[in-house]
Design an enzyme around this catalytic site. Structure first.
Site, PDB file in Angstrom:
ATOM      1  N   ARG A   1     -16.837  51.701  72.671  1.00  0.00           N
ATOM      2  CA  ARG A   1     -16.707  53.007  72.031  1.00  0.00           C
ATOM      3  C   ARG A   1     -17.319  54.086  72.919  1.00  0.00           C
ATOM      4  NH1 ARG A   1     -19.493  54.262  66.164  1.00  0.00           N
ATOM      5  NH2 ARG A   1     -21.352  54.127  67.441  1.00  0.00           N
ATOM      6  N   PHE A  19     -17.866  53.237  57.099  1.00  0.00           N
ATOM      7  CA  PHE A  19     -19.100  52.662  57.613  1.00  0.00           C
ATOM      8  C   PHE A  19     -19.693  51.760  56.532  1.00  0.00           C
ATOM      9  CE2 PHE A  19     -23.614  52.683  58.864  1.00  0.00           C
ATOM     10  CZ  PHE A  19     -23.457  52.160  60.132  1.00  0.00           C
ATOM     11  N   TYR A  46     -27.720  63.343  63.262  1.00  0.00           N
ATOM     12  CA  TYR A  46     -28.253  62.815  64.522  1.00  0.00           C
ATOM     13  C   TYR A  46     -27.150  62.438  65.506  1.00  0.00           C
ATOM     14  CZ  TYR A  46     -27.828  58.624  61.545  1.00  0.00           C
ATOM     15  OH  TYR A  46     -27.394  57.669  60.655  1.00  0.00           O
ATOM     16  N   LYS A  47     -25.906  62.562  65.092  1.00  0.00           N
ATOM     17  CA  LYS A  47     -24.810  62.221  65.998  1.00  0.00           C
ATOM     18  C   LYS A  47     -24.381  63.486  66.750  1.00  0.00           C
ATOM     19  CE  LYS A  47     -23.268  58.451  62.966  1.00  0.00           C
ATOM     20  NZ  LYS A  47     -23.452  57.300  63.864  1.00  0.00           N
ATOM     21  N   ASP A  75     -17.283  61.349  53.725  1.00  0.00           N
ATOM     22  CA  ASP A  75     -18.396  61.126  54.640  1.00  0.00           C
ATOM     23  C   ASP A  75     -18.011  61.749  55.983  1.00  0.00           C
ATOM     24  OD1 ASP A  75     -20.125  60.132  56.584  1.00  0.00           O
ATOM     25  OD2 ASP A  75     -20.298  58.168  55.654  1.00  0.00           O
TER      26      ASP A  75
END
Lengths: 397, 397
Positions: free
Chosen positions: A356, A113, A209-210, A184
């Site tokens: 996605r 990311f 938060y995912k 990560d």
């Protein structure tokens, strides 16, 4: 055995929506509003400053960290919450570089990311000591773990393609070459089983938060392997990482173990919402979630490939090599995603051409997948994406 | 003119409590729970990922920053929210040091909040370039602003004594000697009027859970003077400070102005609670708050000195030289504070002997002050602190 029909009922899912974007922002756990009211009214409102002790706010980052530790194979007492993922990347990377002072290369890949790369770049500029950020293709990582690498900085699951790195093998290889590892887990925690302890990972960071459903901007976590925890120097040395924060000494003395990775005052309200989300995780295991996730992603891939020949699979076909998302490349992917969203199927788009879709067994089932493919097939077959309103370029998170 | 009787009604204050610790954690605004429910249910719950655009979450850090800018005399568009105060100290300090590369000294004082010193210490170790943190007594700051100082790192109001630095004079002196300034407004924002623009301050940072009443662990803010905003390099270079965060480029390009000081994903829920708190600040001006604060602190000092001869004033007697808190030294201050708290008057204690009382006109009035002094006088006159249960050492935030 987990009753996924039951866990699904614990989330608020808007009427008419199939939500395949939980890999970006998980949905609202129905228990979160009540938990937040408790934090606001019974704790903050009634206890005021005494909430730090009476409501256990001060220990909340470690208490919540322990609940996440279970999901990522970390030893209890070695995960702590706070800040954002970018900040935690900086902390882990700065510590790791100091622990390997004779080497100057941070190895990462182009599927990481971007914020992780940006944080590394910023750190390197600040250090001004000749460090280099070496970015290679994800498939070339292993070949590039050479004996000049100080630390590898890798996101286990590629945010675009869903490709899963082999954490155990790459960590072993890194150690063999004298490098440390920062993992990560943004697209891993709550998505695939992780065994930080077994893999002998050195540092790990992630967001909540995912897949963990902590809410927009929910706090991050950091893991430091027990063997490093009392040696790592926190570059971001804040008062709550001090050995005695309330002694208000003028000089910094790092606290024991993972505690030193705390920085400032913890985000109590956000952590309270996250606690409600983690209650649902207590009802399952990563093994069962993974099994269901593999079923759902396989079903989605099979059906889309059958019915939407214009879409090109970007995610590894081998389930062992992918996380819990499926991505397809399509030249008009942005417009197609807009058309899908307008029809109640929410996925997202990542430049330049990635559509996605995240699969989250706690609240997505096979029926959702089938219905999502129906809609996608309709959009593709009838070129519903080919309208001006969907083709404007816009910002998607 | 502000109706302070009206603003008081907008806070939840527990029955039987006089809350003189709003300088540590402000009380719950009554509107915060409803605002949070909106953020949870109408935004997160219903909008899911689309909340980043539809609910304006992405711009929230700048929108809220502008509301704080008004309270601290900052130019609109030059304050942004995020992270914690400690992180923002690090950002400001790292930028300032880079802008003054030929100098190596950070000047601070022993009345600065320790976390600021710790963050400076951590930064210096990371930079490994011969920087020095020089800490002098608060009253010696002016004399120590010499032509080797790179940057002054000062908290305007001393967290222990309430002593107020002269920001305008010290900033002018720093500039005259070629130094930059980082001002910590933790005990200033919402407490005393500040004129960052008029004082020509270079950087300022602060928290929002004290006088601004944003809730436990509410996010911090950072200000960069317009003349520096496009030049400062954010050491913590996260994706949301990138010029095009959603282009997902591999290299970092800082965003325009204060935007580059953003780091990771913003804490939406916490910022929503803060927004409810800031609605109350929209009903008043810092000038009126300050006038009322001076009345309250003067009344408290006068009455305590009359009735509690064992307490020794630690706060400047001249109102122009103090913030919005009053501190008294007392050898058994910890126990005395425990006795007070047990009787419904909440202040706090700071080692080694400081009893600290915050005066916050939005919800504290002269009657509260008089009743608080009555209780304090009762505790002192009757030595109610002299009981074993109050003498245990404990952690106070």
């Amino acid at each position: 055995m987990t009753d996924f029909a039951q866990t699904k009922k614990l989330f608020h899912l808007p009427e008419g929506v199939i939500y395949l974007d939980g890999n970006s922002l998980g949905p609202l756990p129905k228990a979160a509003p009540a938990r937040m009211q408790t934090a606001l009214q019974d704790e903050w409102g009634e206890m005021l400053i005494t909430g730090w002790n009476k409501a256990g706010w001060m220990e909340q980052p470690a208490r919540v960290g322990d609940r996440i530790a279970r999901l990522i194979g970390a030893e209890p007492g070695h995960v702590v919450m706070g800040d954002t993922l970018s900040i935690k990347v900086y902390q882990a990377l700065a510590s790791a570089l100091e622990m390997n002072p004779n080497r100057k290369v941070i190895l990462s890949d182009s599927g990481n990311f971007p914020s992780d790369l940006y944080m590394a770049e910023g750190l390197i500029k600040s250090l001004n000591a000749g460090h280099e950020l070496r970015v290679v293709a994800p498939e070339d990582i292993a070949a590039n773990i050479t004996d000049d690498i100080a630390v590898t900085l890798l996101t286990e699951v590629d945010y675009r393609t869903g490709r899963l790195h082999d954490m155990t093998a790459l960590t072993a290889l890194a150690h063999d070459k004298g490098a440390l590892t920062v993992w990560d887990l943004a697209h891993t925690a709550g998505a695939t089983p992780v065994d930080l302890s077994g893999a002998q990972a050195d540092f790990a960071v992630g967001c909540t938060y995912k897949y963990l459903n902590g809410g927009p901007g929910a706090p991050a976590f950091i893991y430091v392997a027990p063997r490093h925890a009392d040696a790592a120097r926190p570059a971001l040395s804040g008062w709550l990482g001090h050995d005695a924060p309330f002694a208000f000494e003028l000089g910094y003395r790092p606290g024991p173990g993972i505690e030193r990775m705390r920085v400032g005052t913890p985000p109590v309200l956000a952590l309270s919402a996250l606690e409600a989300a983690l209650d649902i995780w207590d009802m399952t295991t990563m093994r069962e979630v993974r099994a269901r996730s593999v079923e759902l992603t396989r079903l989605f891939i099979d059906e889309v490939e059958k019915r939407c020949p214009d879409l090109c699979l970007a995610t590894p076909r081998d389930p062992a090599r992918r996380g819990s998302q499926v991505s397809f490349r399509f030249e008009h992917g942005y417009a197609a995603m807009q058309a899908l969203i307008a029809r109640g199927v929410i996925g997202d788009f990542r430049a330049p051409d990635i559509m996605r879709f995240g699969f989250t067994p706690l609240y997505i089932d096979a029926d959702d997948v089938t219905r999502a493919v129906d809609t996608l097939a309709e959009v593709m077959t009838n070129r519903l994406w080919d309208t001006p309103e969907y083709k404007t370029r816009a910002r998607v998170t």
